[in-house]
Each structure stands twice: as structure tokens, then as C-alpha cells.
Design a protein around this motif. Structure first.
Motif, short mmCIF file in Angstrom:
data_model
loop_
_atom_site.label_atom_id
_atom_site.label_comp_id
_atom_site.label_asym_id
_atom_site.label_seq_id
_atom_site.Cartn_x
_atom_site.Cartn_y
_atom_site.Cartn_z
N SER A 69 9.64 3.38 2.10
CA SER A 69 10.36 4.70 1.66
C SER A 69 11.65 4.33 1.12
CB SER A 69 10.72 5.20 3.14
OG SER A 69 11.44 6.22 3.02
N GLN A 105 -6.95 -1.04 9.08
CA GLN A 105 -7.08 -0.07 8.01
C GLN A 105 -5.69 0.46 7.55
OE1 GLN A 105 -9.73 3.56 7.88
NE2 GLN A 105 -11.22 2.54 9.12
N ASP A 106 -4.83 0.70 8.25
CA ASP A 106 -3.54 1.51 7.66
C ASP A 106 -2.89 0.24 7.00
OD1 ASP A 106 -1.38 3.49 7.68
OD2 ASP A 106 -0.54 2.43 8.90
N LYS A 140 0.84 -1.24 0.00
CA LYS A 140 -0.05 -0.03 0.00
C LYS A 140 0.99 1.29 -0.06
CE LYS A 140 -2.90 2.76 3.26
NZ LYS A 140 -3.69 2.75 4.27
N TYR A 141 1.96 1.34 0.80
CA TYR A 141 2.47 2.33 1.17
C TYR A 141 3.63 2.88 -0.27
CZ TYR A 141 1.03 4.29 5.42
OH TYR A 141 0.26 4.78 6.40
N ASN A 194 4.16 -3.61 10.47
CA ASN A 194 3.43 -2.47 9.74
C ASN A 194 4.32 -1.35 9.79
OD1 ASN A 194 2.26 0.26 10.69
ND2 ASN A 194 0.56 -0.74 9.53
N LYS A 224 6.86 0.39 6.26
CA LYS A 224 7.03 1.86 5.79
C LYS A 224 8.25 2.04 5.74
CE LYS A 224 2.54 2.62 8.08
NZ LYS A 224 2.05 3.12 9.39
N LEU A 246 1.13 4.76 -2.34
CA LEU A 246 0.77 6.14 -1.82
C LEU A 246 2.10 6.94 -2.16
CD1 LEU A 246 -0.50 5.81 1.77
CD2 LEU A 246 -1.59 6.55 -0.38
N TRP A 247 3.16 6.25 -2.06
CA TRP A 247 4.29 7.12 -2.04
C TRP A 247 4.86 7.32 -3.45
CZ3 TRP A 247 6.73 5.39 3.09
CH2 TRP A 247 6.15 5.93 4.30
#
Lengths: 97, 423
Positions: B343, B419-420, B49-50, B335, B339, B53-54
Motif C-alpha cells: 500500500s 492462496q492469499d 501480488k498486492y 503476509n 500488504k 492488484l492495487w
């Protein structure tokens, strides 16, 4: 000469700015498992998206000093430096509510 | 949402992956890179997901064997009876909204030289960077007779939420009042350090209501309760007096299905419901891919990027990693590692330097009754001298006391991290 220096300084500042942006984003991401992705949409926890910068800085300061009662935030807030809290507050204050 | 696929690559794809690509892709166009994520738990799903997003120009394909997410955190409440399986299960559809291509398949091999993940049904999946988040598998061989007893349904581990959670709950319901529930805990490190003690509390909470003459016996290979010890012991003494017995240095070495016995090094212990959690290592695919670097069990990573110390272009995160000092194997940690990894992966693909000062937080809540919880929290930061993540001095800690306010935060934490991670 002076112009060259200014340009050089501006160029040197560029990657730093990119870094600061992503480090604010990365630091803020560590809050998301409780306060929601980008500080939005969480149940049972205060939203952080759109919180004015000075409010967030003040509240984290109060958690660190113990002035604001907490179950867990005092333990988490003590893990971040003043400079990091500024970056986090910049990031969340710029997020849409 | 467009699903940009590189045409050359698109033609090379086969099976399920190609079908997925075709479905979502009217005009294939060039993307920056493709990241494949193996495993859709707290770590893998968050990373997928991230990254999207990024940097939406990076294509992300996540491979997961189960078509629904079942949360280990909170699964002990299903054993206690205050929550159901429905409460801890979540769809993967939310990830698709971020443009993650979710493929339900089994990754059977990784060819790091060719940068290909082999799928059981879907053929080969090429990657530029690979994230392996396989969770744990069990060292069944360390407990003689365990596998046979498990197949005969005489013993469960229920240490991956799912069918065994349901089976164990059923056994507890069928047990006679006055029976003994035996919970065997492996030597640390294992998934979810406070998990066994939360489980003991939850089973006791159920017994107190439904079969009050019953007992919970914890056989712990560790010398003492490994997480939040004083908080758990106080809760046991006050909420379930005389019901929970804790034995330290009690390592299980065998199970006898017929007699219902857990064999320790020096004695045998009988029980009516046997719940033996075997020692663990990184999930099978990490073994096959040559990612294990420590004690034949865990995957060493560079904690600035989560990149494997053994295989280039491959990142590992979550319970499968060789944990940095003070780092628990938890959904919360996975989690957060995800991230950090996302990143770094985005930076590396864009030719930038990964964040040189990553910082991540862990918080594990445990329910000691239906509504009261306790937590342990820690903040981990890059330590340039030790070249790993270490805890920030003065930060973190445990609950002042168990209470219902923490219980409410614990449930909200679960809803928010689901959710996150997933939507």
C-alpha cells in the motif's frame, strides 16, 4: 464567496475520499489471510465479499460483546474501532461474491 | 496480459530478465515504475501480488532462488507424519497470472546508488523501488562444530522447510525405539516463536504411535516456553505423559558430531537425533546491502512504509526486520507487513501519502497433535507517540483450549494464506 467555499470544501474532501477508499481496502486486507483475498475463495471460513454492510457490522459487534461464539474473531474484532469496522464493511459489501 | 516495459530500460536489461521481458512483451510501453522484490516467501510473494492488484500500471519483478514455494508453517506436520512435503509445496505460477514477473535466480548484490539488483545468472535488474524480503540466515558460528556436523548429516536445523525437513523426518523414522530426540531452541527473537514447541509436540505424536519408549528433550536457551506456554504444557502432560522433558536456560554452545552431543554452557547432553536451531539474523543479501541496523542481526524499518532506515528506496519486510514491540517473526506477520508495504509503495509511486494508520493482524496456529491446534492472535496498529506499530490494548489472545475445531481452522488458515500469498 459561498460558491468558493463550497468548491474549497469539495476540493478538501477529495484527498480525504481517496484516503478513505484505500484505508478501507487496507483494513480489509488484514482479514484476507483467513477469509481470502478481497473476502473471496477461502476454504473453511465464511466469505466476506458481498456481505451486506449491516450484517458485517452487526456480526463484528457480536464478536466484540461475546454474543457470537468464537475461537479467534472476538480477539481480532476488539482490535478495530467502530469507524474502522464501518470502512471494512463498506469495502466488503462492495465486493463481488 | 500485457507486460509493459519501458523501452529504454528494456534495452539495458540483460540475461534472464531480458529474456523474460521479451517473452511477455510484444509492444513495450511506458509504465509508472518498476518494483523489484527479492525473495518469494510469505512476505515477498504477497507484496508482489498486492502491488499488482492495487496498481496494475506498476511493473513487478520478483527474484526467488527456489523454483517452488515450501511453507515453513505446517512443515512440522511433515515431521509428525500427518502431512507430506507435497502438501506444503506450491507453484509460483499464480503470481504470473497477476502479471508478476517471476525470475528464478539469486540476488548477489544491491547497488542502491544505481538502483540495481545484481543477479547471479541474469545480469542487472534496475528498480525504482526495491523490496527485500530475504527471511533469515543462521549464525552458525555461535554453535561450535555445528556447520561440520550439519555437513556430516549428524545434525539438522530444519528451520527452513525443505531438504532438512525431509532429512530430519528420515532420521526420526530410523531412530530406535527408546531413543532421545534433542531439540535445541535459540534465545528469542527467532523465526516462529511457537515453532519449536509445535515441533516437540509433533515428534512426540509420532513417537507415541511408532516408538512409544522414546523421549523428546527440549533444551531451550530461554527461561521458559516463549509462546503459548500453558497450552503447550497442558497438551504435553495430557497427550504425551512422561515423554517430553523441557529444560529452560539451556543454551547450546556446541555440537559434537561423533559422540552425538549437544554442548551446553555447563554440561553435555547426548541424543540419538539432534535438531539444533541456531540463532538467526536477516538473510545474507540484507547484510551485503547494508540494511542491517540492529545488533548486527536485523533490519530497522519505518513501520508506516517498511522503508529501510538505512537505505533509501529500499523496503524490508518479514522475519528480516527488527520487529516492532510484540510482533512475532511469522509467515502470518510477513503476509500482513507485505500488504502494509505494498500500500505504501503504491501510494509513494503515485505521489500520495502512505496510509497514516496501518493496522495488521497476526495469528499463529500450532498443532499439538494430528488434529488439535492452539493459536495466538494479536492486532498491531500505528502508534503516533511511539512512532512504531504496537498491539491494540484489549485485543488478541490465545486459545481457550486446544481442540479439533481449532485444528480444522488451522489447516484452512494455511490453505487460505497460501492462496492469499501466491495465487
Amino acid at each position: 464567496m459561498r460558491i468558493a467555499l463550497v468548491v474549497a470544501a469539495a476540493l478538501a474532501a477529495l484527498p480525504f475520499a481517496a484516503q478513505a477508499q484505500s484505508s478501507g481496502r487496507d483494513l480489509a486486507a488484514s482479514c484476507a489471510m483467513c477469509h481470502g483475498t478481497d473476502g473471496r475463495g477461502a476454504v473453511g471460513y465464511e466469505p466476506l465479499a458481498g456481505m451486506p454492510k449491516q450484517d458485517l457490522v452487526r456480526k463484528l459487534g457480536e464478536f466484540r460483546s461475546g454474543a457470537k461464539p468464537a475461537t479467534v474473531m472476538h480477539q481480532i474484532a476488539k482490535g478495530y474501532s467502530d469507524a474502522q469496522i464501518q470502512l471494512i464493511a463498506d469495502y466488503f459489501s462492495a465486493q463481488k461474491k | 496480459m500485457t507486460r509493459p516495459w519501458d523501452r529504454r530500460d528494456f534495452l539495458k536489461l540483460s540475461g534472464a530478465a531480458a529474456a523474460l521481458a521479451a517473452a511477455g512483451c510484444a509492444t513495450p510501453m511506458k509504465t509508472k515504475a518498476r518494483v523489484v522484490v527479492v525473495g518469494g516467501g510469505f512476505g515477498g510473494a504477497t507484496a508482489a501480488k498486492y502491488i499488482r492488484l492495487w496498481d496494475p500500471a506498476i511493473e513487478v519483478v520478483m527474484v526467488e532462488r527456489a523454483n517452488i514455494f515450501t511453507s515453513c508453517p505446517l512443515s512440522n506436520l511433515v515431521l509428525g507424519g500427518s502431512k507430506s512435503m507435497e502438501d506444503i509445496r506450491h507453484s509460483y505460477d499464480g503470481l504470473r497470472q497477476h502479471g508478476v514477473q517471476v525470475v528464478f535466480d539469486e540476488a548477489t548484490a544491491i547497488d542502491a546508488a544505481k538502483r540495481v539488483v545484481k543477479l547471479e545468472r541474469g545480469g542487472d535488474l534496475r528498480y525504482d523501488r526495491l523490496i527485500v524480503a530475504p527471511g533469515i540466515d543462521f549464525l552458525y558460528g555461535d554453535i561450535a562444530g555445528f556447520e561440520d556436523a550439519m555437513k556430516a548429516r549428524r545434525v539438522t536445523h530444519a528451520w527452513k522447510a525443505g531438504a532438512q525437513t525431509i532429512a530430519l523426518r528420515k532420521q526420526l523414522e530410523q531412530m530406535k525405539d527408546g531413543g532421545v530426540f534433542v531439540l535445541s531452541v535459540p534465545l528469542a527473537p527467532y523465526r516462529c516463536p511457537p515453532g519449536p514447541y509445535e515441533r516437540a509436540s509433533q515428534v512426540a505424536s509420532y513417537f507415541k504411535k511408532a516408538k512409544p519408549r522414546s523421549k523428546v528433550l527440549i533444551l531451550d536457551a530461554n527461561p521458559d516456553v516463549t509462546s503459548k506456554g500453558p497450552l503447550f504444557k497442558k497438551a504435553w502432560a495430557e497427550l504425551y505423559p512422561g515423554m517430553i522433558e523441557f529444560r529452560g536456560n539451556a543454551k547450546a554452545v556446541g555440537v559434537d558430531a561423533k559422540s552425538g552431543t549437544v554442548k551446553l554452557e555447563v554440561e553435555d547432553v547426548k541424543g540419538d537425533v539432534l535438531n539444533v536451531v541456531p540463532p538467526q539474523r536477516a538473510g545474507d543479501i540484507a547484510v551485503k546491502a547494508g540494511l542491517i541496523t540492529a545488533n548486527n542481526r536485523w533490519c530497522g524499518v519505518n513501520w508506516l512504509t517498511c522503508e529501510s532506515t538505512a537505505v533509501q528506496n529500499v523496503h524490508v519486510l518479514g522475519d528480516a526486520t527488527l520487529s516492532a514491540p510484540g510482533m512475532p517473526k511469522s509467515g502470518s506477520m510477513a503476509n500482513q507487513q507485505a500488504k502494509l508495504c505494498a500500500s505504501a509503495v503504491v501510494a509513494m509511486i503515485n505521489g500520495q501519502t502512505p496510509n497514516p494508520e496501518p493496522k495488521i493482524v497476526n495469528t499463529c496456529y500450532s498443532y499439538v497433535s494430528d488434529d488439535e491446534a492452539v493459536h495466538v492472535a494479536s492486532v498491531h496498529t500505528w502508534n503516533a507517540e511511539q512512532k512504531t506499530l504496537t498491539t491494540v490494548p484489549g485485543s488478541g489472545g490465545v486459545s481457550a483450549a486446544r481442540n479439533a475445531l481449532e485444528g480444522a481452522y488451522a489447516w484452512a488458515w494455511a490453505v487460505n494464506i497460501w492462496q492469499d500469498t501466491l495465487s
